[in-house]
Design a protein around this motif. Structure first.
Motif, PDB file in Angstrom:
ATOM      1  N   THR A  13       0.825  -1.214   0.000  1.00 51.06           N
ATOM      2  CA  THR A  13       0.000   0.000   0.000  1.00 51.06           C
ATOM      3  C   THR A  13       0.853   1.255   0.000  1.00 51.06           C
ATOM      4  O   THR A  13       1.675   1.456   0.894  1.00 51.06           O
ATOM      5  CB  THR A  13      -0.924   0.004   1.228  1.00 51.06           C
ATOM      6  OG1 THR A  13      -1.748  -1.156   1.175  1.00 51.06           O
ATOM      7  CG2 THR A  13      -1.810   1.246   1.241  1.00 51.06           C
ATOM      8  N   GLN A  14       0.629   2.088  -1.010  1.00 54.15           N
ATOM      9  CA  GLN A  14       1.308   3.380  -1.066  1.00 54.15           C
ATOM     10  C   GLN A  14       0.315   4.465  -0.642  1.00 54.15           C
ATOM     11  O   GLN A  14      -0.842   4.455  -1.069  1.00 54.15           O
ATOM     12  CB  GLN A  14       1.785   3.646  -2.496  1.00 54.15           C
ATOM     13  CG  GLN A  14       2.599   4.923  -2.607  1.00 54.15           C
ATOM     14  CD  GLN A  14       2.913   5.274  -4.057  1.00 54.15           C
ATOM     15  OE1 GLN A  14       2.853   4.425  -4.937  1.00 54.15           O
ATOM     16  NE2 GLN A  14       3.213   6.536  -4.288  1.00 54.15           N
ATOM     17  N   VAL A  15       0.768   5.359   0.208  1.00 52.66           N
ATOM     18  CA  VAL A  15      -0.090   6.458   0.663  1.00 52.66           C
ATOM     19  C   VAL A  15       0.185   7.652  -0.242  1.00 52.66           C
ATOM     20  O   VAL A  15       1.331   8.083  -0.389  1.00 52.66           O
ATOM     21  CB  VAL A  15       0.246   6.829   2.126  1.00 52.66           C
ATOM     22  CG1 VAL A  15      -0.671   7.934   2.628  1.00 52.66           C
ATOM     23  CG2 VAL A  15       0.120   5.600   3.020  1.00 52.66           C
ATOM     24  N   ASN A 120      -8.569   8.931   2.900  1.00 54.38           N
ATOM     25  CA  ASN A 120      -7.171   8.945   2.448  1.00 54.38           C
ATOM     26  C   ASN A 120      -7.063   8.133   1.160  1.00 54.38           C
ATOM     27  O   ASN A 120      -7.370   6.937   1.153  1.00 54.38           O
ATOM     28  CB  ASN A 120      -6.269   8.323   3.511  1.00 54.38           C
ATOM     29  CG  ASN A 120      -6.115   9.213   4.716  1.00 54.38           C
ATOM     30  OD1 ASN A 120      -5.382  10.180   4.699  1.00 54.38           O
ATOM     31  ND2 ASN A 120      -6.845   8.885   5.782  1.00 54.38           N
TER      32      ASN A 120
ATOM     33  N   ILE B 167       5.217   4.445   6.864  1.00 58.08           N
ATOM     34  CA  ILE B 167       4.450   4.902   8.032  1.00 58.08           C
ATOM     35  C   ILE B 167       3.437   3.816   8.413  1.00 58.08           C
ATOM     36  O   ILE B 167       3.183   2.898   7.638  1.00 58.08           O
ATOM     37  CB  ILE B 167       3.733   6.235   7.738  1.00 58.08           C
ATOM     38  CG1 ILE B 167       2.945   6.128   6.422  1.00 58.08           C
ATOM     39  CG2 ILE B 167       4.720   7.390   7.681  1.00 58.08           C
ATOM     40  CD1 ILE B 167       2.184   7.376   6.038  1.00 58.08           C
ATOM     41  N   PRO B 170      -2.320   5.846   7.275  1.00 56.02           N
ATOM     42  CA  PRO B 170      -2.370   6.930   6.285  1.00 56.02           C
ATOM     43  C   PRO B 170      -2.443   8.311   6.926  1.00 56.02           C
ATOM     44  O   PRO B 170      -1.955   9.289   6.359  1.00 56.02           O
ATOM     45  CB  PRO B 170      -3.632   6.630   5.476  1.00 56.02           C
ATOM     46  CG  PRO B 170      -4.385   5.610   6.228  1.00 56.02           C
ATOM     47  CD  PRO B 170      -3.419   4.885   7.100  1.00 56.02           C
ATOM     48  N   SER B 173       0.800  10.422   7.223  1.00 60.82           N
ATOM     49  CA  SER B 173       1.573  10.812   6.038  1.00 60.82           C
ATOM     50  C   SER B 173       1.933  12.302   6.085  1.00 60.82           C
ATOM     51  O   SER B 173       1.234  13.109   6.696  1.00 60.82           O
ATOM     52  CB  SER B 173       0.781  10.503   4.760  1.00 60.82           C
ATOM     53  OG  SER B 173      -0.333  11.351   4.659  1.00 60.82           O
ATOM     54  N   GLN B 180       5.589   7.343  -0.036  1.00 59.10           N
ATOM     55  CA  GLN B 180       5.328   6.858   1.328  1.00 59.10           C
ATOM     56  C   GLN B 180       4.465   5.598   1.250  1.00 59.10           C
ATOM     57  O   GLN B 180       3.494   5.558   0.489  1.00 59.10           O
ATOM     58  CB  GLN B 180       4.596   7.927   2.132  1.00 59.10           C
ATOM     59  CG  GLN B 180       5.448   9.169   2.343  1.00 59.10           C
ATOM     60  CD  GLN B 180       4.641  10.337   2.879  1.00 59.10           C
ATOM     61  OE1 GLN B 180       4.246  10.349   4.028  1.00 59.10           O
ATOM     62  NE2 GLN B 180       4.400  11.320   2.033  1.00 59.10           N
ATOM     63  N   PHE B 181       4.827   4.612   2.022  1.00 57.05           N
ATOM     64  CA  PHE B 181       4.100   3.344   2.022  1.00 57.05           C
ATOM     65  C   PHE B 181       3.533   3.085   3.411  1.00 57.05           C
ATOM     66  O   PHE B 181       4.120   3.505   4.412  1.00 57.05           O
ATOM     67  CB  PHE B 181       5.033   2.198   1.610  1.00 57.05           C
ATOM     68  CG  PHE B 181       5.485   2.337   0.199  1.00 57.05           C
ATOM     69  CD1 PHE B 181       4.773   1.779  -0.841  1.00 57.05           C
ATOM     70  CD2 PHE B 181       6.630   3.086  -0.110  1.00 57.05           C
ATOM     71  CE1 PHE B 181       5.177   1.953  -2.152  1.00 57.05           C
ATOM     72  CE2 PHE B 181       7.034   3.259  -1.416  1.00 57.05           C
ATOM     73  CZ  PHE B 181       6.309   2.690  -2.454  1.00 57.05           C
ATOM     74  N   MET B 182       2.401   2.387   3.426  1.00 59.17           N
ATOM     75  CA  MET B 182       1.805   2.068   4.720  1.00 59.17           C
ATOM     76  C   MET B 182       2.115   0.612   5.082  1.00 59.17           C
ATOM     77  O   MET B 182       1.733  -0.310   4.363  1.00 59.17           O
ATOM     78  CB  MET B 182       0.291   2.263   4.689  1.00 59.17           C
ATOM     79  CG  MET B 182      -0.326   2.039   6.050  1.00 59.17           C
ATOM     80  SD  MET B 182      -2.093   2.332   6.079  1.00 59.17           S
ATOM     81  CE  MET B 182      -2.712   0.758   5.558  1.00 59.17           C
TER      82      MET B 182
END
Lengths: 219, 406
Positions: A13-15, A120, B167, B170, B173, B180-182
């Motif tokens: 998962t990329q935010v 998000n 992180i 979310p 962030s 950035q990855f969760m």
């Protein structure tokens, strides 16, 4: 005949950092979203929540229903049948259309959710990983089905419809191509993820194949 | 140390097969982990399990520690508190001390590796000597959603030069030029805090702790901290007492070294005074088996936090198949889907309502617990945590493609 090689789907998962606090912001975010974002909030949602929610849902509908508490719109977004669309772009179009219609019919100030309860936008980086399961006939297919993960099941039954041959799941395609088996193909292609949890779906497909195996063996 | 195969019973055989499949694409890679402590704290706990797993999977992991004097740790403690949202005053000399300590560590540490996982702010400055071609990941375990701007700006200068940041949620962030990855944190299903216990072990431990089991137990395990709202928990319990037969158990630390904790503990004791069905228990920090047994003996677990980082105690309780009522804050909504895998509340009245309801509807409560356990199995076990790190390494090696056939 090519054996059916089972693969599994894994995601990272990329935010994106993009957030929506209102329904119009959600619409703007979806309009600008790439395929990886749409995949994350639709297909990945079903896979991740498969043991929780047998009814149809996606992240957008879940947020609108439970956080914005716009029940009618939430219901309309829930009703978007994502596995029936041939591409992620078409799925995005369906969400955009529903949201635009809602906003046109409901002009006026939009409700803003509290900080911490915003939507998000995230992306799924997708990985296909081969498993050591391969089938050559109905019987070995059933054996594999008992062993593979639900992620594998999801990949072959629902996500497969997003790639060529479009709209067709891998299982139906293999049985039709290799055994000219329209019965199995028809039964499996009618399944949808909203009527079962993925574990329930696994059992359903196994029952379809067991019944077919009996018919084929008895013929 | 458990072998990877031993995790199959908890995570599922498929999860272990997947882990092996992914790791086979990283065979022989050197993976450097750097943090600031070898014992104590969640990061060290996870690394002490994860590093041997990487070795077993065919990679070559190393675990290095940044070193500094007490003054360095005083500065990084300020970083930590400021990033968590507690205002701190960082002086020019504090920042210079950080730079000087990083410089000394750059000389002392072997940073040669294919992939580096740099944990939290303390070692972030090591990026100054990233070897060419290596992939460096900054792994932030801290909730950055209320971070102090000047401290973050200082760290951002380092973090912006990594290949990726990781992180836990979310909402943590930040505006960064890197992806950035969760990767949420995880629990270890084989640790003393989470492993299966026999009925006999549970009853022996509760007997030793003097906790009677003649009434259903409603339990909150948390340090005595206002943000965990222990007074709110007692208020909610008092509201339902006319209607239910149950006992409330508040379990926390001894608070010897925490003046505010001692104050909160005394307020909690005062709030519970005269109520024979409220038990307040202080346990030392090593009481993992005791916590495990208490959670398993409970009918209902609460985590009525008003503010929370990730709130991994929720996953610990769900993993034991317990119905959980928790505050809808921090990372808790990632762990609980309201009315499917637990209950999310925002008020004392809401908490009281759901406590009463779940005690009166044990079948529904049981189903919440079962769903919660499956959710944790798929999303919050150590094996998934390691899998995400390995997938991230493969993603960076692939040239950051969105779709990867392994």
């Amino acid at each position: 005949m090519e054996p059916f090689k089972f693969c599994t789907r894994l995601t990272l998962t990329q935010v994106t950092g993009l957030k929506a606090f209102t329904v119009p912001e959600l619409l703007e975010g979806i309009k600008g979203a790439d395929d990886a974002v749409i995949y994350h909030h639709t297909h990945r949602f079903i896979k991740q929540s498969h043991h929780l929610v047998p009814e149809g849902a996606n992240d957008f509908a879940y947020w609108v229903t439970n956080t914005v508490q716009a029940d009618r719109l939430g219901e309309e977004l829930t009703a978007i049948d994502i596995v029936r669309y041939p591409s992620l772009a078409d799925i995005r179009g369906a969400f955009v259309e529903t949201l635009e219609r809602h906003l046109a019919e409901n002009p006026g100030p939009a409700r803003t959710v509290a900080p911490g309860r915003e939507f998000n936008f995230m992306r799924s980086i997708r990985f296909s990983l081969p498993t050591d399961c391969a089938a050559t006939d109905h019987r070995t297919f059933i054996e594999c089905l008992r062993r593979v993960s639900v992620s594998s099941l999801y990949l072959h039954v629902f996500e497969a419809r997003l790639r060529p041959p479009y709209g067709v799941d891998d299982f139906s395609h293999w049985f039709r191509t290799n055994f000219n088996d329209e019965t199995v193909g028809r039964e499996i292609s009618r399944l949808d993820p909203y009527s079962y949890t993925l574990e329930g779906l696994r059992q359903r497909i196994i029952r379809i194949l067991e019944k077919r195996l009996e018919e084929v063996s008895g013929a | 140390m458990p072998k990877i195969e031993e995790y199959a019973a908890a995570a599922g055989a498929n999860a272990i097969d997947e882990l092996r499949g992914i790791a086979s694409r990283l065979t022989g890679r050197t993976i450097l982990n750097v943090n600031s402590t070898a014992v104590g704290g969640g990061v060290a706990e996870i690394l002490s399990r994860m590093v041997p797993m990487m070795t077993e999977l065919g990679m070559k992991p190393r675990w290095e520690l940044v070193k500094g004097g007490e003054d360095f740790y005083a500065v990084t403690k300020k970083f930590h508190n400021a990033l968590h949202g507690t205002p701190q005053e960082l002086t020019v000399s504090d920042l210079q001390l950080y730079r000087d300590t990083m410089r000394a560590n750059l000389e002392a540490l072997d940073l040669d590796a294919d992939i580096a996982l740099i944990h939290d702010p303390q070692p972030a400055g090591l990026i100054d000597r990233k070897p060419p071609g290596a992939k460096w990941i900054w792994r932030c375990h801290i909730d950055l959603s209320n971070r102090q701007t000047d401290v973050w700006d200082f760290l951002r200068g380092y973090v912006s030069r990594y290949d990726a940041a990781v992180i836990s949620s979310p909402s943590f962030s930040q505006d960064l030029p890197v992806k950035q990855f969760m990767v949420p944190p995880s629990i270890d299903p084989l640790s003393d805090k989470n492993r299966e216990l026999s009925t006999q072990e549970i009853s022996d431990i509760l007997d030793r702790l003097g906790i009677p089991l003649d009434k259903p137990l409603i339990t909150q395990v948390s340090r005595f901290d206002r943000l965990k709202d222990p007074i709110g928990v007692i208020s909610a319990f008092r509201k339902i007492q006319p209607y239910v037969t149950a006992r409330l158990l508040l379990v926390g630390g001894t608070a010897d070294d925490d003046p505010e904790g001692a104050q909160v503990l005394s307020e909690v004791r005062a709030a519970a005074e005269g109520n024979p069905d409220i038990i307040i228990l202080c346990l030392p920090p090593t009481s993992n088996m005791e916590i495990n047994a208490i959670q398993r003996a409970s009918s209902l677990i609460l985590q009525k936090s008003l503010k929370e980082g990730f709130g991994l105690t929720v996953s610990e309780a769900l993993w034991k198949g317990k119905p959980v009522i928790a505050g809808a804050v921090g990372g808790i909504p990632l762990q609980i889907t309201h009315k499917y895998s637990g209950i999310l509340t925002r008020t004392v009245d809401g908490t009281a309502y759901w406590m009463k309801r779940l005690l009166h509807e044990p079948e529904y409560a049981k189903r919440l617990g079962e769903n919660g356990r499956e959710h944790v199995r798929e999303n919050f076990l150590l094996t998934r945590h390691l899998r995400d790190y390995l997938l991230l390494a493969l993603h960076l090696e692939s040239g950051r493609r969105d779709f990867i056939h392994l």
